[in-house]
Design a protein around this motif. Structure first.
Motif, mmCIF file in Angstrom:
data_model
loop_
_atom_site.group_PDB
_atom_site.id
_atom_site.type_symbol
_atom_site.label_atom_id
_atom_site.label_comp_id
_atom_site.label_asym_id
_atom_site.label_seq_id
_atom_site.Cartn_x
_atom_site.Cartn_y
_atom_site.Cartn_z
ATOM 1 N N GLN A 150 7.671 8.883 2.907
ATOM 2 C CA GLN A 150 6.411 8.313 2.422
ATOM 3 C C GLN A 150 6.465 6.801 2.274
ATOM 4 O O GLN A 150 5.500 6.111 2.601
ATOM 5 N N GLN A 151 7.625 6.301 1.784
ATOM 6 C CA GLN A 151 7.741 4.852 1.593
ATOM 7 C C GLN A 151 6.478 4.317 0.893
ATOM 8 O O GLN A 151 6.041 4.913 -0.081
ATOM 9 N N ASN A 152 5.898 3.255 1.447
ATOM 10 C CA ASN A 152 4.645 2.750 0.853
ATOM 11 C C ASN A 152 3.474 3.129 1.766
ATOM 12 O O ASN A 152 2.711 2.285 2.213
ATOM 13 N N ARG A 153 3.380 4.434 2.029
ATOM 14 C CA ARG A 153 2.364 4.922 2.973
ATOM 15 C C ARG A 153 1.354 5.814 2.270
ATOM 16 O O ARG A 153 1.659 6.427 1.245
ATOM 17 N N ALA A 154 0.184 5.910 2.876
ATOM 18 C CA ALA A 154 -0.886 6.735 2.317
ATOM 19 C C ALA A 154 -1.114 7.950 3.204
ATOM 20 O O ALA A 154 -1.140 7.828 4.433
ATOM 21 N N VAL A 155 -1.271 9.097 2.577
ATOM 22 C CA VAL A 155 -1.778 10.267 3.291
ATOM 23 C C VAL A 155 -3.299 10.227 3.113
ATOM 24 O O VAL A 155 -3.797 10.361 1.989
ATOM 25 N N VAL A 156 -3.988 9.975 4.197
ATOM 26 C CA VAL A 156 -5.436 9.753 4.095
ATOM 27 C C VAL A 156 -6.117 10.942 3.410
ATOM 28 O O VAL A 156 -6.962 10.779 2.521
ATOM 29 N N GLY A 157 -5.709 12.150 3.793
ATOM 30 C CA GLY A 157 -6.342 13.347 3.254
ATOM 31 C C GLY A 157 -6.154 13.507 1.747
ATOM 32 O O GLY A 157 -6.973 14.138 1.089
ATOM 33 N N HIS A 158 -5.075 12.973 1.202
ATOM 34 C CA HIS A 158 -4.896 13.065 -0.253
ATOM 35 C C HIS A 158 -5.957 12.240 -0.976
ATOM 36 O O HIS A 158 -6.457 12.639 -2.033
ATOM 37 N N ASN A 159 -6.286 11.089 -0.431
ATOM 38 C CA ASN A 159 -7.352 10.274 -1.033
ATOM 39 C C ASN A 159 -8.675 11.037 -1.028
ATOM 40 O O ASN A 159 -9.402 11.068 -2.019
ATOM 41 N N LEU A 160 -8.952 11.678 0.103
ATOM 42 C CA LEU A 160 -10.205 12.429 0.215
ATOM 43 C C LEU A 160 -10.193 13.652 -0.701
ATOM 44 O O LEU A 160 -11.223 14.020 -1.278
ATOM 45 N N ASP A 174 -4.079 10.420 9.778
ATOM 46 C CA ASP A 174 -3.066 11.190 9.063
ATOM 47 C C ASP A 174 -2.369 10.323 8.001
ATOM 48 O O ASP A 174 -2.784 10.287 6.847
ATOM 49 N N VAL A 175 -1.323 9.621 8.389
ATOM 50 C CA VAL A 175 -0.555 8.800 7.444
ATOM 51 C C VAL A 175 -0.551 7.358 7.935
ATOM 52 O O VAL A 175 -0.207 7.093 9.093
ATOM 53 N N VAL A 176 -0.940 6.459 7.046
ATOM 54 C CA VAL A 176 -1.008 5.032 7.419
ATOM 55 C C VAL A 176 -0.278 4.197 6.370
ATOM 56 O O VAL A 176 -0.068 4.646 5.229
ATOM 57 N N GLU A 177 0.073 2.990 6.753
ATOM 58 C CA GLU A 177 0.676 2.062 5.789
ATOM 59 C C GLU A 177 -0.385 1.682 4.751
ATOM 60 O O GLU A 177 -1.528 1.397 5.099
ATOM 61 N N ARG A 178 0.012 1.665 3.487
ATOM 62 C CA ARG A 178 -0.957 1.374 2.429
ATOM 63 C C ARG A 178 -1.371 -0.084 2.437
ATOM 64 O O ARG A 178 -2.454 -0.440 1.975
ATOM 65 N N VAL A 179 -0.488 -0.924 2.928
ATOM 66 C CA VAL A 179 -0.745 -2.369 2.871
ATOM 67 C C VAL A 179 -0.672 -2.931 4.287
ATOM 68 O O VAL A 179 0.226 -2.582 5.057
ATOM 69 N N LYS A 180 -1.613 -3.811 4.602
ATOM 70 C CA LYS A 180 -1.601 -4.466 5.915
ATOM 71 C C LYS A 180 -0.701 -5.697 5.850
ATOM 72 O O LYS A 180 -0.747 -6.452 4.873
ATOM 73 N N ASP A 181 0.087 -5.874 6.880
ATOM 74 C CA ASP A 181 0.858 -7.115 6.968
ATOM 75 C C ASP A 181 -0.050 -8.236 7.455
ATOM 76 O O ASP A 181 -1.141 -7.983 7.987
ATOM 77 N N ALA A 182 0.415 -9.458 7.306
ATOM 78 C CA ALA A 182 -0.373 -10.609 7.740
ATOM 79 C C ALA A 182 -0.729 -10.460 9.216
ATOM 80 O O ALA A 182 0.121 -10.093 10.039
ATOM 81 N N GLY A 183 -1.972 -10.726 9.524
ATOM 82 C CA GLY A 183 -2.409 -10.678 10.916
ATOM 83 C C GLY A 183 -2.854 -9.304 11.380
ATOM 84 O O GLY A 183 -3.403 -9.170 12.473
ATOM 85 N N GLN A 184 -2.631 -8.276 10.579
ATOM 86 C CA GLN A 184 -3.042 -6.925 10.986
ATOM 87 C C GLN A 184 -4.501 -6.676 10.597
ATOM 88 O O GLN A 184 -4.900 -6.970 9.470
ATOM 89 N N GLU A 185 -5.261 -6.153 11.530
ATOM 90 C CA GLU A 185 -6.673 -5.896 11.250
ATOM 91 C C GLU A 185 -6.894 -4.504 10.680
ATOM 92 O O GLU A 185 -7.872 -4.255 9.994
ATOM 93 N N ALA A 186 -5.995 -3.588 11.012
ATOM 94 C CA ALA A 186 -6.131 -2.210 10.529
ATOM 95 C C ALA A 186 -4.840 -1.801 9.829
ATOM 96 O O ALA A 186 -3.788 -2.404 10.049
ATOM 97 N N HIS A 187 -4.936 -0.792 8.996
ATOM 98 C CA HIS A 187 -3.726 -0.215 8.401
ATOM 99 C C HIS A 187 -2.971 0.517 9.500
ATOM 100 O O HIS A 187 -3.514 1.439 10.127
ATOM 101 N N HIS A 188 -1.748 0.110 9.731
ATOM 102 C CA HIS A 188 -1.014 0.681 10.861
ATOM 103 C C HIS A 188 -0.599 2.123 10.591
ATOM 104 O O HIS A 188 -0.406 2.531 9.447
ATOM 105 N N PHE A 189 -0.437 2.874 11.687
ATOM 106 C CA PHE A 189 -0.087 4.289 11.580
ATOM 107 C C PHE A 189 1.412 4.435 11.323
ATOM 108 O O PHE A 189 2.219 3.716 11.920
ATOM 109 N N ALA A 190 1.761 5.418 10.472
ATOM 110 C CA ALA A 190 3.179 5.640 10.181
ATOM 111 C C ALA A 190 3.908 6.137 11.416
ATOM 112 O O ALA A 190 5.001 5.677 11.733
#
Lengths: 103, 608
Positions: free
Chosen positions: B367-377, B420-436
């Motif tokens: 999991q690290q610092n990642r989000a499970v999108v479905g858990h939020n929903l 599915d699972v994405v990084e919770r935080v965007k790094d500099a220059g990233q437009e979208a939350h990247h996929f795990a």
């Protein structure tokens, strides 16, 4: 504090572990010291007067660990009271029950 | 590296028709985030109508020009050609949601009921064939078409999830074929998977069994990598899902006793009385959350251990009993969620893993610092349910905030569907939350989106939530239904094509086994018909004579606002029965020496 002791020996090719006293939350973790990888293992419970639920769980995990290590494990000398608890919880089905330790 | 797209590729676009030029063989399609694509029809595309599970293909290729009315939503699969800027897009396949432009087939009264019946039929056949129901032959691992493998494992959770699905199928159809599976599965769990701990006066559930002929080996602790050699809360929670859904139907008092003893397990060993919440794991001998053998699961709390009680069994247990103790426990879990999970200053996604003191655990396992999108929903969906039971601004506030935020960060605005699972935080220059790991879409996360946005719309009336619900329903029904083999796919590629490699080909695994697909059908029917469209529904029960206390059958299909639905008809064994409280949604059962079959019609207030 419950009393619990164990001693290891060998009968033929098998390692024997004679457990004495009560297997409960205080002593359950000590069981894992008996396990020797490979070969056969006989756990003698004839001097065990009480097995709590945590003791049962420890025996079960011991059984699982033995399987993973290719150790064939059997228990023997299960007192009626302990046998009743193991049967009621379904634990008895897990174990090979041996006739006894021939010393 | 070239900065120009110089190759062809195929992809899906989901959107609403903005204009149509029959002469020029083209139309405009506007995506969820408002970008317009020019779609060429020169590639001679096929067209079809959305169909329910195992319905025949309905060709609409001859009606494309008539159907491309402005405002209509559809999926277009086609090829991007690097010819000009923007690249040319030629449609190859169009999927329309209905014959009528403004309608959606998944809003038909029986859409979800029919889908559930087909799924139940698939699993009944896969596990037991044409013969009698015998759980000795049940296997967790079944292939895409339902065939069993060489695996001998029966996992507690997968049986429980199958039981949940079968009980739900009976609730909506009254077909006793499914209730038989649910009751026998519940009995099998009790006989083979249950450990009654008399010392502690609790019950816990084995991970499963390995069955070989007449011998069975119990698997005490989890066999999964995340939880190995521990007792995870998650498994104990889901062991109750099926039996409790069955309890709603039968009132079998043994199920209630097992559920209460399992809840005592949670209270005694998983609850953190000092700092709140529930631990995610305990060690298998001392049942302690801080034993060193737990490794990285030592003294941890997570979404599953706090949040999964409600949807998996606790709301259903409350619905069946009306017992205040369960409502209190629900309130406790949701209060914990609204207090601990939001993390607005760092991420639009909730924080899901914690140490004992609620400091954030951002280094755990995968999991690290990642989000499970479905858990939020799932949080948004269940907060809305809880807001009905015990309304709080904090519940409504967090649910609507998640509902507002998620589409932009967790859904695919180009193709539809939810990630599915994405990084919770965007790094500099990233437009979208990247996929795990990938940009695939899992069936259960689509379910969470559908239920979240249906109930958000149903309870707030906001039209934007209805649009998101429809988009999620459209994607799921267009791409997840396995018309060839039956039931639903685990995963699809971003474009919607099924992903069928490795374990994701299987249909019985611990998450697949009929729980989420059935929950979606059951509540999709309830929310669409009773909360949104104002259409009556029938529900079926078969209570034991010594079942529900006081012979009071509670028939609320979910936590719905008081007065939103009422009982308008009750039949017992086919004869009218008028001893019921229409507003309280209770039926007084007759004294009988046997199980009776009860049909209850619920009618929404706006349908009168």
């Amino acid at each position: 504090m419950s009393s619990f002791e164990m001693s290891l020996g060998r009968v033929g090719d098998a390692t024997t572990a004679i457990l004495v006293g009560e297997i409960d939350s205080g002593s359950a973790h000590q069981l894992f010291a008996v396990l020797v990888p490979g070969g056969q293992m006989l756990i003698d419970l004839s001097s065990v007067s009480y097995v709590s639920s945590s003791g049962l769980r420890a025996l079960l995990l011991l059984h699982r660990q033995a399987r993973e290590q290719d150790t064939r494990m059997a228990i023997t000398g299960v007192a009626d009271e302990v046998r009743f608890v193991m049967a009621a919880t379904g634990f008895l089905d897990f174990f090979e029950i041996a006739e006894g330790v021939h010393r | 590296m070239s900065d120009v797209m110089s190759f062809t590729f195929s992809d899906t676009i989901a959107g609403t028709v903005s204009r149509h030029d029959p002469v020029g063989r083209a139309f405009g399609l506007v995506t969820a985030d408002g970008r317009e694509f020019e779609i060429s029809l020169a590639g001679d595309p096929s067209a079809e109508l959305l169909r329910n599970l195992q319905e025949p293909y309905v060709d609409a290729s001859g009606h494309i020009d008539d159907m491309l009315e402005a405002g209509r939503f559809l999926f277009v699969y086609g090829v991007f050609y690097p010819e000009g800027s923007p690249p040319r897009f030629e449609a190859k396949r169009l999927i329309f949601m209905d014959g009528k432009a403004a309608e959606f087939r998944f809003e038909e009264k029986n859409w979800w009921v029919d889908q559930l019946e087909k799924i139940a039929g698939f699993y009944r056949q896969a596990q037991f064939g044409e013969g009698p129901v015998d759980f000795a032959g049940y296997r967790t691992e079944i292939r895409l078409g339902g065939e069993k493998t060489t695996s001998h494992v029966q996992e507690t959770d997968t049986i429980s999830r199958l039981v949940y699905g079968m009980a739900s199928a009976f609730l909506l159809t009254g077909d006793e074929t499914y209730l038989e599976v649910a009751e026998q599965g519940t009995e099998y769990l009790r006989e083979h998977m249950r450990f009654v701990d008399h010392d502690e006066d609790v019950i816990y559930w084995y991970h499963g069994l390995s069955v070989n002929g007449d011998t069975e080996k119990k698997l005490f602790t989890s066999e999964f990598g995340d939880d190995y050699h521990a007792i995870p809360m998650y498994e104990q929670i889901y062991a109750l899902a099926g039996p409790v859904q069955t309890y709603r139907i039968t009132g079998d008092p043994r199920i209630r006793r097992d559920a209460d003893a399992t809840v005592r397990l949670f209270d005694r060993f998983f609850l953190d009385r000092e700092q709140g919440g529930y631990f995610s794991h305990v060690d298998p001998i001392l049942m302690s959350p801080d034993h060193e053998s737990l490794g990285e699961n030592r003294e941890r709390k997570n979404w599953n251990s706090v949040g999964d009680h409600a949807p998996a069994y606790l709301i259903n247990l409350y619905l069946a009993t009306g017992d205040r103790r369960y409502a209190d426990m629900l309130e406790y879990t949701f209060d914990t969620i609204v207090e601990r999970f939001p993390d607005d200053t760092h991420s639009p996604f909730v924080q899901e893993r914690f140490h004992r003191d609620w400091s954030h655990d951002t280094t755990h396992g995968w999991q690290q610092n990642r989000a499970v999108v479905g858990h939020n929903l799932k949080i948004a969906w269940n907060l809305m349910r809880m807001h009905t039971l015990r309304p709080k601004d904090s519940y409504l506030g967090l649910a609507t905030a998640i509902g507002d935020t998620m589409p932009a960060v967790g859904s695919d605005r180009q193709r539809g569907g939810w990630y599915d699972v994405v990084e919770r935080v965007k790094d500099a220059g990233q437009e979208a939350h990247h996929f795990a790991w990938h940009d695939r879409k899992a069936w259960w996360q689509q379910e969470q989106a559908i239920l979240a946005y249906l109930i958000l719309h149903g309870l707030t009336g906001r039209e934007d939530f209805l649009r998101d619900a429809r988009r999620a329903e459209a994607f799921y029904n267009a791409f997840f239904l396995d018309h060839d083999e039956g039931a639903v796919y685990f995963n699809v590629l971003a474009s919607g094509l099924p992903y069928l490699l490795g374990t994701e080909r299987l249909k019985g695994s611990h998450s697949m086994s009929m729980y989420h697909s059935a929950e979606l059908c059951y509540l999709g029917a309830v929310y669409n018909n009773l909360l949104i469209s104002g259409r009556p529904m029938d529900f079926w029960f078969k209570p034991h004579p010594d079942g529900f206390p006081g012979r009071v059958l509670r028939v609320a299909p979910d936590l719905l606002p008081a007065g939103r639905v009422r009982i308008t008809e009750v039949e017992i064994d086919g004869s009218p029965h008028d001893d019921y409280d229409a507003q309280a949604l209770t039926v007084r059962l007759p004294e009988t020496p046997r199980q009776v079959k009860v049909r209850v019609r619920l009618t929404p207030e706006q349908a009168s």
